[in-house]
Design an enzyme around this catalytic site. Structure first.
Site, PDB file in Angstrom:
ATOM      1  N   HIS A 125     -33.789  11.940  34.981  1.00  0.00           N
ATOM      2  CA  HIS A 125     -32.545  12.464  35.580  1.00  0.00           C
ATOM      3  C   HIS A 125     -32.808  13.271  36.857  1.00  0.00           C
ATOM      4  CE1 HIS A 125     -30.162  11.140  32.247  1.00  0.00           C
ATOM      5  NE2 HIS A 125     -30.732  11.936  31.369  1.00  0.00           N
ATOM      6  N   HIS A 164     -29.681   7.361  27.933  1.00  0.00           N
ATOM      7  CA  HIS A 164     -28.969   7.874  29.107  1.00  0.00           C
ATOM      8  C   HIS A 164     -29.422   7.115  30.347  1.00  0.00           C
ATOM      9  CE1 HIS A 164     -29.212  11.270  26.182  1.00  0.00           C
ATOM     10  NE2 HIS A 164     -27.929  11.370  26.501  1.00  0.00           N
ATOM     11  N   ASP A 246     -33.883   7.952  22.427  1.00  0.00           N
ATOM     12  CA  ASP A 246     -32.632   8.539  21.948  1.00  0.00           C
ATOM     13  C   ASP A 246     -31.523   7.509  21.745  1.00  0.00           C
ATOM     14  OD1 ASP A 246     -32.672   8.206  24.679  1.00  0.00           O
ATOM     15  OD2 ASP A 246     -32.169  10.280  25.173  1.00  0.00           O
TER      16      ASP A 246
HETATM   17 ZN    ZN Z   1     -31.928  10.393  27.134  1.00  0.00          ZN
END
Ligand code: ZN
Length: 310
Positions: A125, A164, A246
């Site tokens: 990120h 993500h 995740d």
């Molecule tokens: Zn993640």
């Protein structure tokens, strides 16, 4: 086949906040899972600290200077709404990026075919000029550009199966046709990027957003129909994996409902592409994964698959 494992005890000294899901316990769970007898053959190495100049491959020099100055000697400093640093964070961050660079060095020089970096903080990120989402330096993107600058790799691909979207890696790669970023991720979910139409300057960004509760079949189909063919067309000289776990069904932060077997399958599928394109060279690095039991089992399956001769 021997797989290199890069890690360091200092990566457990970084703590975002008490009770935060991106915890030192994650690396302890991985170390425990990889202490099983079937992993006796791993070539275990200490992740070295990166030269901060190399972080500027992908990050704004002003950002690198600001973060280096912000690492506290005591207490905690917030870099982003959900990213904070403590006195252990400087060495952990430098070793997380340094581990990936060392793994790239070893794999590109032919010392080993595959490596896994059990390091934290994670990186995908982190934007060129901003810490974000538990990430400070974009470890995998630094490793990709290092393969080009130092080892003469022409094209480098990152495949990111963290639940993500790796917005930071995409931002660093989208204007550079020699770098590919391919991602499966849950959508809608943090950070909100990773739509199908985000394709980069040359189709070098390949996003496969998946709905909540997508499950194994949808993930497998996205890999087979979209990600793997694009990777083969790109014909990389090295494949890096942003290995976040995740998307596992037991993870508390998302609902993609994968199993550890899906990670084994995806790893083998990526190795098959690497065998066809680049002599089997794969460097994988840890991103997310927040249920400690599922994380340990998933990493074990992933590392076992990295050691297979396909
Ligand atoms: Zn993640």
């Amino acid at each position: 086949m021997s797989v290199l494992l890069f890690s360091h005890a200092a990566c457990m000294e970084h703590e975002v906040a008490l009770g935060h899901p991106e915890s030192p316990g994650r690396l302890r769970a991985i170390a425990e899972a990889l202490s099983a007898p079937e992993f006796d053959g791993l070539d275990r190495r200490e992740a070295p600290m990166i030269d901060p100049l190399l972080i500027e491959y992908v990050h704004d020099p002003d950002y690198v200077r600001a973060v280096m100055a912000a690492f506290p000697e005591e207490g905690s400093v917030r870099l982003d709404a959900d990213t904070a640093v403590n006195p252990g964070s400087k060495e952990a961050s430098l070793r997380a990026a340094g581990g990936v660079v060392a793994a790239v060095d070893a794999v590109m020089s032919g010392e080993a075919k595959r490596a896994f970096c059990a390091v934290r903080p994670p990186g995908h990120h982190a934007e060129p000029d901003q810490a974000m989402g538990f990430c400070i330096f974009n470890n995998v993107a630094i490793g990709a550009v290092h393969a080009q600058r130092v080892h003469g790799a022409e094209r480098v691909a990152v495949m990111d199966f963290d639940v993500h979207h790796g917005n930071g890696t995409q931002a660093m790669f989208e204007k550079n046709a020699s770098l590919m970023f391919a991602s499966t991720h849950q959508s809608p979910l943090y950070p909100g990027t990773g739509r199908l139409h985000e394709a980069g300057v040359a189709g070098n960004i390949v996003n496969a957003p998946l709905e909540p509760f997508a499950g194994s079949d949808a993930f497998t189909a996205a890999m087979e129909d979209r990600i793997l063919p694009a990777l083969r067309r790109f014909d990389p000289d090295l494949i890096l994996i942003s290995a976040g776990f995740d998307a596992h069904g037991e993870d508390p932060l998302a609902q993609m409902m994968l199993t550890e077997d899906d990670y084994g399958w995806a790893t083998e599928a990526l190795i098959a592409v690497a065998e066809d394109c680049c002599g089997g060279r794969v460097v994988s690095t840890l991103e997310g994964g927040y249920n400690l039991s599922a994380l340990g089992r998933s990493v074990a399956t992933h590392v076992q698959a990295l050691g297979k001769d396909l």
